[in-house]
Design an enzyme around this catalytic site. Sequence first.
Site, mmCIF file in Angstrom:
data_model
loop_
_atom_site.group_PDB
_atom_site.id
_atom_site.type_symbol
_atom_site.label_atom_id
_atom_site.label_comp_id
_atom_site.label_asym_id
_atom_site.label_seq_id
_atom_site.Cartn_x
_atom_site.Cartn_y
_atom_site.Cartn_z
ATOM 1 N N CYS A 11 3.150 -5.162 -37.713
ATOM 2 C CA CYS A 11 3.576 -4.136 -36.758
ATOM 3 C C CYS A 11 4.210 -4.773 -35.526
ATOM 4 O O CYS A 11 4.486 -4.094 -34.556
ATOM 5 C CB CYS A 11 2.404 -3.240 -36.375
ATOM 6 S SG CYS A 11 1.019 -4.157 -35.727
ATOM 7 N N CYS A 35 2.323 17.933 -27.879
ATOM 8 C CA CYS A 35 3.080 16.710 -28.180
ATOM 9 C C CYS A 35 3.717 16.830 -29.559
ATOM 10 O O CYS A 35 3.044 17.118 -30.547
ATOM 11 C CB CYS A 35 2.153 15.496 -28.126
ATOM 12 S SG CYS A 35 2.967 14.002 -28.724
#
Length: 451
Positions: A406, A158
Amino acid sequence: MVNKNDEFKLNITGYTSEGGGVGKYDGQAIFVENVAIGDEILCHIIKAKKSYAIGKALKILKPSKNRINPECEAFRMCGGCSYAHITYDEELNLKAQKVKDAFERIGGISPDFKDIIPSPAITRYRNKAQYPVKRENGILNIGFYAKKSHRVIDGGDCLLQPEEFTTITEIFRKWINENSITVYNEQIGKGLVRHIYFRKAFATGEIMVCVVINGATLPYQDSLIELLRAVNGFKTLVVNINRDNTNVVLGTQCETILGDGYITDILCGVKIKLSPLSFYQVNHDGAQLLYEKAIQYANLTGKEDILDLYCGTGTIGLTMANKVNSLIGVEIIPEAIEDAKVNAQINNITNARFICGDATLAAEKLQEEGIKPQVTILDPPRKGCAEELLKTVSEIAPERIVYVSCDPATLARDAQRLENLGYKALEVTPVDMFPRTAHVESVCLFQRTTT
Ligand code: SAH
């Protein structure tokens, strides 16, 4: 009216807050994933509702100038990235727009919107990964859940993660296969290994490996340790016990197998002890920019008392500690508060105290104690602050509130509530802590308007 299985040419003209594309056809909004504004696509309708439809891009007829080829082979299947197919500049534009839209539509307010701060790195910026381990049709997969599913896609290498995480994943694959170790099957609640979880301290290179198991002990520990010793920076191996039938990754009990059970990072010049259960920003270099912005908004002269609510391991407050008179941090996870106390100690910070508890209740207690901080930091999880907490904070009446968030939607909601409680949202700066994903962080400065 658009119907299921219709096919037509569609121009993509906007993005949703989750990062999907939107186009209009026959007066109806059509939502399509993995497209960019400016794409002309051949759209196939997979779901038609009265006021909108969901389509799939069968073909990109004319690509947007912002379209790029995703570098990752798993992009279409994996639920991690949303923007691997557009330029980073375009991603920044749409994230800035997402924050602005939230303030205007949800909050009904327009503070001064500052330019979004890009992440210093777009790939390999993450310092944490939690990979589910699953065996399907005899094949062992370690990686990510597929979009909206519990199928596990093998993570491969990844591009958001440090290379060491890929190396360690391969070590686990070998160790599990060679020792015939069972892996967890959520349907029947049996099997040992559920997740592998990594943390890397970017400033020191130290790596923590944690194995989440449905059992009491980890078998074949020596052979695992021997394999892990070959990984640069490997510092500690921890077992986390999770025997519940739940989607929650980590259980509450950790046991250290090798090393100290924690690693140490350095953030804005402050040493930070990280244990498995404590929250820590996933983008180290991005977090430094975020905290610098928070420090700037706090506008410290050295005389201030500050209250850091939702403080995690104390990071934001501790990076301000040498510029303030005193600091109080509040956090609900006991391990994080223990880390915060150690963090103060190892940095020779003596003007800080930390309280373990719910932010709303702790703020009420502190109010009764009669604290008078000039600055309050709020950094809640995605759901934002409890309404009661905002009320209490407004009664404590700090001059400035620095709100780190966030989730732009809950930030905007809370911004409106704070405006009704005697504060003005002066300015907001989005900070991209999560390149290629749909998430964006923001920091917002509020000033008290009542005396
Ligand atoms: N300020 C820290 C952590 C922010 S994440 C940093 O920048 O690293 C939000 C934190 O809020 C987490 O550590 C979480 O454990 C904590 N938290 C969640 N609900 C809470 C509550 N009701 N009261 C206090 N802390 C809470």
